[in-house]
Design an enzyme around this catalytic site. Sequence first.
Site, short mmCIF file in Angstrom:
data_model
loop_
_atom_site.label_atom_id
_atom_site.label_comp_id
_atom_site.label_asym_id
_atom_site.label_seq_id
_atom_site.Cartn_x
_atom_site.Cartn_y
_atom_site.Cartn_z
N CYS A 142 125.08 9.87 0.82
CA CYS A 142 123.65 9.53 0.82
C CYS A 142 123.16 9.15 2.23
O CYS A 142 123.20 9.96 3.14
CB CYS A 142 123.36 8.44 -0.20
N LYS A 163 109.92 9.25 -4.56
CA LYS A 163 111.37 9.04 -4.49
C LYS A 163 112.11 10.13 -5.25
O LYS A 163 111.74 10.49 -6.37
CB LYS A 163 111.73 7.66 -5.06
N SER A 194 119.22 9.14 -5.47
CA SER A 194 118.35 7.96 -5.43
C SER A 194 118.01 7.68 -3.97
O SER A 194 118.68 6.91 -3.29
CB SER A 194 119.06 6.76 -6.06
N HIS A 237 124.87 10.94 -5.25
CA HIS A 237 125.79 9.87 -5.64
C HIS A 237 126.65 10.31 -6.81
O HIS A 237 126.49 9.84 -7.95
CB HIS A 237 125.02 8.61 -6.02
N GLU A 239 129.48 9.38 -7.36
CA GLU A 239 130.31 8.25 -7.76
C GLU A 239 129.62 7.33 -8.77
O GLU A 239 130.27 6.47 -9.38
CB GLU A 239 130.71 7.43 -6.53
N ARG A 251 115.75 -2.77 -11.70
CA ARG A 251 115.62 -3.64 -10.52
C ARG A 251 114.29 -3.42 -9.83
O ARG A 251 113.58 -4.38 -9.49
CB ARG A 251 116.78 -3.35 -9.55
#
Length: 310
Positions: A142, A163, A194, A237, A239, A251
């Site tokens: 990223c 985003k 992200s 990502h 992972e 969040r």
Amino acid sequence: MPIVIDKELPAYKILTGERIFVMDVHRAYTQQIRPIEIAILNLMPTKVDTETQLMRLLSNSSLQVNITLVKTSSYTATHTDKSHMDQFYKYWDEVKNLKYDGMIITGAPVENMEFEEVAYWKELCEILDWTKTNVTSTLFICWGAQAALHYFYGIEKHPLKEKCFGVFAHQRVHTEKPEPLMRGISDEFHMPHSRHTLIYAKDIENVPELRILAYSKRAGASIIKSLDNSQVFVTGHMEYDRYTLKNEYERDKAKGLDIKPPANYFTDSTCTTAKMNWSSTANLFYMNWLNYYVYQVTPYDLYNGEKTVD
């Protein structure tokens, strides 16, 4: 791990041509084996989650992998207990005289800042230079991928109007050529993203030392490598756990940010249940990186350059 067969067997030549890890009987009985040394520079705020996710993927192999968690001296983590960082992480200054078979440099929540404005940018540049001489193959994730592409190749990141957030379909590129890193991965696969910035594929294509291995219409170039395999860049990502995107969404909502639910992710209108359709790709990818780009090419003696394999 490799299969061990007679070198004269017809299958040996065929499988070797397919870049499948085959070892002849003589080499199997004379090889030297040691644990693989992997360093992880964890720049993510959710350090415990990230280190667990990466270690889960790195453990999915027959290889013994020793992990060293690394932190910067120029920035102190504020989202993770100091006791955790003191106990389990080493400053880069403590390991910079060592050599590693592989290294992972994670993303960081600093995409909207200019690279040079990041508190630890100068130290990160020193680490990036160090990977060229002290690491066999480095995997950048990223923002870590964006930072390395900028530092090594002058490639810029560009702000997005909205985003890039969700799980997106990706297509493999150059499928007609054997690529060990992508072995076993389908022509189309999924990966979470992200981030607020994008790297243009055309900018990567203009660098002869780089090659795009996978691309997404929504997320752009997603897997890139250097031609010598010493650098691998993943803009997403793989992972991530099942609920990492959900946690990020909740969040940001709690902060009052204007954030839409992650695309192609929740299976219900209440945004509580998520599907995970990238785990098999992630496991294959990390296993391929460890096997083909690290284990098979790293020196047995990291300090004297004595090769593990022919």
